[in-house]
Design an enzyme around this catalytic site. Structure first.
Site, mmCIF file in Angstrom:
data_model
loop_
_atom_site.group_PDB
_atom_site.id
_atom_site.type_symbol
_atom_site.label_atom_id
_atom_site.label_comp_id
_atom_site.label_asym_id
_atom_site.label_seq_id
_atom_site.Cartn_x
_atom_site.Cartn_y
_atom_site.Cartn_z
ATOM 1 N N ASP A 290 10.052 5.083 -10.227
ATOM 2 C CA ASP A 290 9.546 5.593 -11.506
ATOM 3 C C ASP A 290 10.130 6.944 -11.901
ATOM 4 O O ASP A 290 10.137 7.306 -13.079
ATOM 5 C CB ASP A 290 8.016 5.704 -11.459
ATOM 6 C CG ASP A 290 7.346 4.349 -11.611
ATOM 7 O OD1 ASP A 290 8.037 3.324 -11.448
ATOM 8 O OD2 ASP A 290 6.135 4.313 -11.902
ATOM 9 N N SER B 172 0.813 -1.210 0.000
ATOM 10 C CA SER B 172 0.000 0.000 0.000
ATOM 11 C C SER B 172 0.851 1.267 0.000
ATOM 12 O O SER B 172 1.533 1.556 -0.963
ATOM 13 C CB SER B 172 -0.944 -0.061 1.215
ATOM 14 O OG SER B 172 -1.924 0.925 1.165
ATOM 15 N N LYS C 269 -0.627 -4.102 -3.473
ATOM 16 C CA LYS C 269 -1.909 -3.545 -3.051
ATOM 17 C C LYS C 269 -2.030 -2.128 -3.599
ATOM 18 O O LYS C 269 -1.376 -1.208 -3.122
ATOM 19 C CB LYS C 269 -2.006 -3.556 -1.526
ATOM 20 C CG LYS C 269 -3.404 -3.333 -0.982
ATOM 21 C CD LYS C 269 -3.684 -1.882 -0.702
ATOM 22 C CE LYS C 269 -5.050 -1.680 -0.077
ATOM 23 N NZ LYS C 269 -5.354 -0.266 0.151
#
Length: 524
Positions: A309, A298, A323
């Site tokens: 990224d 999460s 998740k």
């Protein structure tokens, strides 16, 4: 009854997976919303009223309602859940980051409440409570010789800020009873376990969950580390099941440059909400490494994904939980709540890292067990990658969606396959309780020892190692530790250091030979 060691890893993985689910449930602060009235809803209300008023036998209306809600939510995703009042209060308190009480770590040892250690600077420490003390009475309530659950014990020790409780204490080391007045105060529940230097220029921050105070704790730790000379940073998110998304975003903002995308969400209507970094970041250029494992979920994945990224740093470890669903909370007047999935979140490259749940909750919950069986925890080639969910970072690196964050650098579990149970056992309550009982027998044996002397004493012989092996057998755990003797002794000395000194000393020992930390330091 002894537990077959062949099944213990699976049981532990299942338990950890449940903990990850719990952490993932708490992504957003609560917001009240009303369900739209419709025919089906009216049917349900009429049926419940009919049963309540007319059914021939007595029924528990609350129980029926809970089962009804759970049945409805069971048709949705694994993270849309109902939380009864008793559990909701405990979860809310944990995520708030503090509570009002006396500030002690304790457990039921034999038939009495044994103080493992008073929390530093807490009301109990200031009043003179010591490690090893037994609480016989809290005001006039008897606390020994009764099978009281922990929540009942906590309830008695908690109260209004500034209120006074009189504790009748038995101090074993002095063989006498004492009456000590303790004024209750605000006790922090730390979400940052440690902030320390791994070497002269490498800082380390361990985050156990994302609560209301996590960013503030992180920032305090980061500022202290920079003052000590830290030029690079390792953020340890292993076994961090998540929490408030906003806290993870605030931490990412400290590390990313202005206008870099941190995360975006998309709801049922297709509305996209993007969150970007601001100019306020205080660590936008130093080297960053994020440590994850199969229980990082999460909000942990949001932070790791933002770093990966944006090509901001390196992700080290094993594939995270997977998740990528966002919940919103609806509270009920009885203190219960429903957390409903209202959106998906996406990392900056546009990937969803939510693992599939189309085969039902049972299959979903067994994913951790599957990773244990298929060798993914040991071999990078065993990681299931959805090749058609391929994304590129700004520098052209390939990252994948469809089920967790795949690390840039893979680090297998430290132990050989088949010994996973030992690694998880050493971080469980068994180790802490064993060490307390050893100290309780002869606390004076460690009196006056420095940190180094304490560690040397524990490691000098196999006395405590052999005693721990016997302790496991006595408590029904049929586990042989000989193949992992060095690891067991490392955790034993670390636990002694934690109970006799502090959390930082625990991590100082544990991290010294940690495989992921070695990988981090070797790349500096």
């Amino acid at each position: 009854m002894k537990i077959n060691s062949n099944y213990l890893p699976i049981l532990i993985f299942a338990a950890i997976a449940f903990g990850v689910l719990l952490g993932g449930w708490i992504n957003f602060p609560s917001q009240n919303h009303f369900l739209v009235k419709n025919i089906s809803k009216n049917k349900l209300n009429k049926l419940l009223d009919f049963i309540d008023n007319e059914y021939v036998d007595s029924v528990n209306s609350d129980s029926i309602m809970s089962k009804t809600i759970n049945t409805i939510l069971g048709q949705l995703d694994p993270h849309s859940i109902y939380i009864p009042p008793s559990e909701q209060e405990q979860v809310a308190e944990s995520m708030k980051g503090d509570f009002v009480g006396i500030g002690v770590n304790f457990y039921m040892y034999n038939d009495s409440v044994a103080i493992i250690k008073p929390i530093e600077n807490s009301p109990s420490e200031k009043a003179g409570i010591k490690a090893g003390d037994r609480i016989l009475y809290a005001d006039k309530t008897r606390m020994f010789g009764r099978k009281l659950p922990n929540d009942s014990l906590f309830a008695k020790l908690k109260g209004k800020e500034g209120s006074v409780i009189v504790l009748t204490i038995y101090r074993k080391s002095e063989n006498r009873k004492l009456k000590i007045k303790v004024k209750r105060g605000v006790i922090p529940i730390k979400s940052v376990d440690a902030a320390l230097l791994l070497d002269a220029t490498t800082g380390y921050i361990k985050i156990n969950r994302f609560a209301e105070t996590t960013y503030d704790e992180f920032k305090t730790g980061l500022d202290d580390l920079r003052k000590q000379g830290a030029k690079s940073l390792a953020i340890d998110l292993r076994d961090n099941g998540g929490g408030y998304m906003e806290e993870a975003i605030s931490i990412a903002d400290e590390l990313l440059k202005d206008k870099q995308l941190i995360v975006f969400t998309k709801n049922k209507k297709g509305t996209i909400d993007k969150t970007f970094a601001t100019k306020k970041g205080s660590f936008e250029t130093g080297k960053v490494v994020v440590l994850i494992n199969e229980n990082s979920a999460s909000a942990s994945e949001i932070l790791a994904g933002a770093i990966q990224d944006n090509d901001r740093g390196t992700v080290v470890g094993r594939r995270s939980f997977g998740k990528g669903l966002v919940q919103r909370e609806m509270d009920f007047s009885d203190g219960s709540a429903v957390r409903l999935t209202v959106a998906r979140y996406y990392t900056p490259t546009g990937r969803s890292i939510q693992k599939p749940y189309s085969n039902g909750k049972e299959d979903y919950s067994k994913d951790s067990e599957s990773r244990f069986k298929n060798g993914e925890l040991y071999y990078k080639d065993s990681i299931k990658i959805t090749k058609n969910l391929k994304y590129k970072t700004p520098k052209g690196r390939i990252v994948y969606g469809g089920g967790g964050i795949v690390p840039d650098i893979f680090v297998p579990m430290e132990l050989d396959k088949g010994n996973e149970h030992t690694a998880y056992l050493l971080q469980s309550g068994f180790m802490g309780h064993f060490v307390f009982e050893q100290l309780d027998r002869n606390r004076n044996a460690f009196k006056g020892l420095s940190f180094g002397q304490c560690v040397a004493k524990v490691n000098a012989t196999d006395l405590y190692y052999n005693a721990f092996q016997k302790y496991l057998f006595t408590n029904g755990l049929d586990l042989k530790l000989d193949k992992n003797k060095a690891l067991v002794k490392r955790y034993l000395s670390a636990e002694f250091a934690r109970q006799l000194f502090n959390e930082d000393k625990y991590y100082e020992i544990v991290l010294k030979d940690d495989a992921m930390i070695k990988r981090v330091l070797s790349s500096q």
